[in-house]
Enzyme design. Structure first.
Site, PDB file in Angstrom:
ATOM      1  N   SER A 193       0.837  -1.200   0.000  1.00  0.00           N
ATOM      2  CA  SER A 193       0.000   0.000   0.000  1.00  0.00           C
ATOM      3  C   SER A 193       0.877   1.258   0.000  1.00  0.00           C
ATOM      4  O   SER A 193       1.629   1.456  -0.949  1.00  0.00           O
ATOM      5  CB  SER A 193      -0.957  -0.053   1.194  1.00  0.00           C
ATOM      6  N   HIS A 327      -7.776  -5.875   1.066  1.00  0.00           N
ATOM      7  CA  HIS A 327      -6.587  -5.037   1.083  1.00  0.00           C
ATOM      8  C   HIS A 327      -5.500  -5.607   1.994  1.00  0.00           C
ATOM      9  O   HIS A 327      -4.314  -5.474   1.730  1.00  0.00           O
ATOM     10  CB  HIS A 327      -6.972  -3.635   1.541  1.00  0.00           C
TER      11      HIS A 327
END
Length: 367
Positions: A193, A327
């Site tokens: 990320s 995620h």
């Protein structure tokens, strides 16, 4: 590491090593609460530069020796990256090589030191995350690949320092921190990320300003830098901001129940989100190192086409792999992901050592 390697090098059977990254981060942050209560107002405002000079090696073992804790999400869709490095150039000549540190440094944590590893992997966490998020990955990879996990300012044992609100600035710090290992053997970069954007900028700096080609760039859970999206989550009020953080389900439930701990994490979270969301990609020469992109199949922050667009940022080989999950698929699949990364790096190392003619080439990484 493959199963046959693991049998030859059994991991230590301790409770901490079996915790998930988010569980470990929560524990480390909780242990730091009493210390933070005892800090005076002046102590909280200590300048980060002074801290770097006075505390080259962290004194607290919590964050440097335990798995990591805040699986908090970051604004992975924020535009990332910046300052296209200046054009290619040879690595500047300098004094004798910097000795490789025996322990941790201000920016680098080594959970399983492996001086005879075949490669080293610099790991950069998500927004709100810390070095210990990669404890399980480190356990899977060692001893073949040694993990150098990056600890950003503003969290755990660095909670007294202000966060860095710029991806390019974080990249500069990471390159400087990794310097001692750059001459010691092959080094690759892995970022999740926010960490993917920082890793990308760090590799750009190495290739285009220093003339050093890392072994590989592994990016996870973040769209390619050229895929821009406007976001401003870091500007929301506390309640709205935390609602967005929880939406990605990266924050451990125990953190959500402990209001004091949650509020302590807010400054680091906002700082990291700001870095991700204000990042501006400036086009420049493509990377030449291999790139491997990893993504959760149900990640709400990035589309598969945006992950595939990483291909446009390198002239080297490219791989795209998806895993079940969202995620934070890494929380549940650390062993699978770690084994895939280990195979990737060890194959690259074997090919490099063999060279195009079957003979070992010159020093690894020179362009």
């Amino acid at each position: 590491m493959r199963d046959d390697e693991r049998e030859a090098h059994p991991a230590h059977d301790d409770t901490e090593a079996r915790k998930t990254g988010t569980e470990a981060e929560v524990d480390a942050d909780r242990r730091s609460v009493p210390a933070r209560r005892a800090e005076t107002a002046d102590g909280r405002r200590r300048n980060a530069r002074t801290v770097r000079h006075l505390h080259g090696v962290p004194g607290q073992p919590d964050a440097s020796s335990t798995p990591d804790a805040t699986g908090t999400p970051d604004s992975s869709d924020a535009p990332d990256s910046s300052g296209a490095p200046s054009g290619p150039g040879p690595r500047p000549a300098g004094p004798a090589r910097t000795p490789v540190p025996h322990g941790d440094t201000l920016w680098i944590r080594r959970f399983h030191p492996s001086p005879d590893s075949r490669a080293r992997l610099v790991c950069l966490p998500h927004a709100g995350g810390s070095a210990s998020y990669f404890h399980r990955i480190s356990d899977v990879l060692q001893p073949s690949v040694e993990v150098l996990a990056v600890q950003y300012p503003g969290r755990q044992d660095r909670s007294h320092e202000p966060g860095v609100e710029s991806v390019p600035e974080l990249a500069e710090h990471v390159v400087s921190a990794a310097e001692p290992w750059l001459d010691a053997g092959p080094v690759a970069f892995f970022g999740h990320s926010l960490g993917a954007g920082v890793a990308f900028e760090a590799v750009r700096l190495l290739e285009h300003r220093r003339g050093i080609r890392p072994m590989s760039l592994v990016v996870s859970g973040r769209r390619a830098p050229s895929k821009v999206r406007q976001e401003a989550v870091h500007r929301l009020d506390d309640d709205a901001f935390l609602a967005e953080v929880r939406r990605l389900r990266g924050m451990d439930e125990r953190v959500g129940r402990e209001e004091e701990l949650l509020r302590l994490l807010l400054p680091a979270l906002r700082s990291d989100y700001k870095a991700a969301e204000t990042y501006v990609y400036r086009p420049g020469p493509k990377l030449s190192c291999p790139v491997m992109a990893l993504s959760g199949a149900d990640d709400p922050t990035v589309r598969l086409a945006e992950m595939a667009a990483w291909r446009r940022h390198t002239t080297g080989p490219f791989w795209l792999r998806t895993y079940p999950g969202g995620h934070y698929y890494l929380n549940d699949l650390a062993r699978d992901v770690g084994n895939d990364i280990a195979d990737h790096l060890l194959v690259l190392r074997a090919r490099r050592d063999a060279g195009p003619t079957g003979r070992p080439p010159g020093p690894y990484g020179a362009l």
